[in-house]
Design a protein around this motif. Sequence first.
Motif, short mmCIF file in Angstrom:
data_model
loop_
_atom_site.label_atom_id
_atom_site.label_comp_id
_atom_site.label_asym_id
_atom_site.label_seq_id
_atom_site.Cartn_x
_atom_site.Cartn_y
_atom_site.Cartn_z
N GLU A 12 0.82 -1.22 0.00
CA GLU A 12 0.00 0.00 0.00
C GLU A 12 0.85 1.26 0.00
O GLU A 12 0.44 2.29 -0.53
CB GLU A 12 -0.96 -0.01 1.18
N MET A 13 2.03 1.19 0.59
CA MET A 13 2.95 2.34 0.52
C MET A 13 3.38 2.56 -0.93
O MET A 13 3.48 3.71 -1.39
CB MET A 13 4.17 2.11 1.42
N ALA A 14 3.63 1.46 -1.65
CA ALA A 14 4.01 1.58 -3.06
C ALA A 14 2.85 2.12 -3.89
O ALA A 14 3.03 2.98 -4.76
CB ALA A 14 4.46 0.23 -3.60
N ALA A 22 2.33 5.55 -14.31
CA ALA A 22 1.60 4.33 -14.69
C ALA A 22 1.80 3.24 -13.63
O ALA A 22 2.84 3.18 -12.97
CB ALA A 22 2.06 3.85 -16.05
N PHE A 23 0.82 2.36 -13.54
CA PHE A 23 0.87 1.25 -12.59
C PHE A 23 1.51 -0.01 -13.19
O PHE A 23 1.30 -1.09 -12.68
CB PHE A 23 -0.55 0.91 -12.12
N THR A 24 2.29 0.16 -14.27
CA THR A 24 2.82 -1.00 -14.98
C THR A 24 3.59 -1.94 -14.07
O THR A 24 3.28 -3.14 -13.97
CB THR A 24 3.73 -0.54 -16.13
N ALA A 25 4.62 -1.43 -13.39
CA ALA A 25 5.43 -2.27 -12.52
C ALA A 25 4.62 -2.78 -11.34
O ALA A 25 4.75 -3.95 -10.94
CB ALA A 25 6.65 -1.49 -12.02
N PHE A 26 3.75 -1.94 -10.80
CA PHE A 26 2.93 -2.34 -9.65
C PHE A 26 2.00 -3.49 -10.02
O PHE A 26 1.92 -4.49 -9.30
CB PHE A 26 2.12 -1.14 -9.16
N ASN A 27 1.31 -3.37 -11.16
CA ASN A 27 0.39 -4.43 -11.58
C ASN A 27 1.14 -5.72 -11.90
O ASN A 27 0.66 -6.82 -11.62
CB ASN A 27 -0.41 -3.97 -12.80
N HIS A 28 2.32 -5.58 -12.49
CA HIS A 28 3.15 -6.74 -12.78
C HIS A 28 3.49 -7.48 -11.48
O HIS A 28 3.36 -8.71 -11.40
CB HIS A 28 4.44 -6.28 -13.47
#
Length: 438
Positions: free
Chosen positions: A353-355, A365-371
């Motif tokens: 959640e901090m990220a 973009a949430f690219t790395a987060f979603n990955h």
Amino acid sequence: MTQPFKDAIGICKTIMRNGFDAYVVNAQLQRELLEGADETELDIACEAPFDEIQRMFPNVTAGSERGVVALLKEADITYRFYPTDVEDASHPEESIARITPHLLKRMEEKFGSIPTQYACPYVPGSEMYEGFEDIASGVVKFAGIPDDTLRRNYLLGIRALRFAANYDLPIDNNTWIAIVKATSRILDYVPSHSIMEEWRKVEAENMWRFVELLFDSMILHGLMPELAALSRCTHIKNEDTGEEQSVFEHTIETMRHYPEELPYDWFGTFAVLCSNIGKLYTAEYSDETWTFNQFCRVGAKVTRKIMNRLSFLPQDIDLVCHLVKHHQFFHSMLTDKGIRRFRSLDEYPRLIEMARADVKARGIAFTAFNHNMKWLERADTPEQMIEPFLNGNEIMEATNLKPGPHVGILRDELLKAQIEGKVTTVEEAIAFVREYKM
């Protein structure tokens, strides 16, 4: 010394022997007021509540006048017991009661006027809203003269900021300037543990506003100078646009987003507040850009120092420092091994959640987060329980390889590709081993 005063001092000594502070209020003034008076009345300031006073003096009755805790009549003398100041955060000059409503009335009767300094006598109280006008008015405002009210308990300055943050209310202009003027005295006279008791009552979703008010009032500069200094430290908010932002502004924005997923997580929100402190100590400017190498690890060490200074409990310090140290872990696009290592960390849901809050605050973009979130689901399955789509014989048949160690290597690479999600079917597995062989 007249007998009434000797008796009053005797009463005070009895109260003190029972463990409570007590004294005769403004003895010199009371002597002047008693000269030529028809009745002998004396005011005593005492720490003891009514039930304790009654145990010591069974003849007392509950006071009916403003601020009077108890009333004692002996012979022709009336003793009024008023509460004494027990606030740790009051100005030293306010710690001793010099006037009471009863003395004020006697002064007016005898002298015909009231000195300016006695125009508004203060009677200590213990209610949460003591010292404030009605909050229902839609504004946070000190009762009476703001500067005088604040002098009686400087903790009211912190409490006013808490009310403003929790109730989403503006602060009255005169109340605000009284707080700003008294910043150094608030820091001098209010114990750090008392400040933190008020801070802990701030809801997690409102903490960003409370910290913003601490900063605007300059209290934060004395309480957590390491954090306030981040307002003079900049970083790139969004690498795609090149937009710059102060690290302090980014911290406040991240604090706003964190409770959206964990609305009651006070310590997680506090960890977000401390997450960028290390940037102050690791900042380097080179090739027209700022770098902050190892800022998480350094920030955790500085956070420990700050939280010790603010009288946090050891277990709470360990929790927040752990979150600060590892809060960047989930930002990179992790491999399966990296995800499994992340999953082994304590409090990893908070780190996620901090990220998430950081990504929202940066507007990227949430690219790395979603990955990483997708791979996190795969981490639930132990590696040893995953079988490759092709066994050794099937690999040799698909690639025309002969038996040997290279078949085992190819099998391991196929397994890694499956774990990473690059291969999801038998057909893709055959194509993978054929291409890998070439």
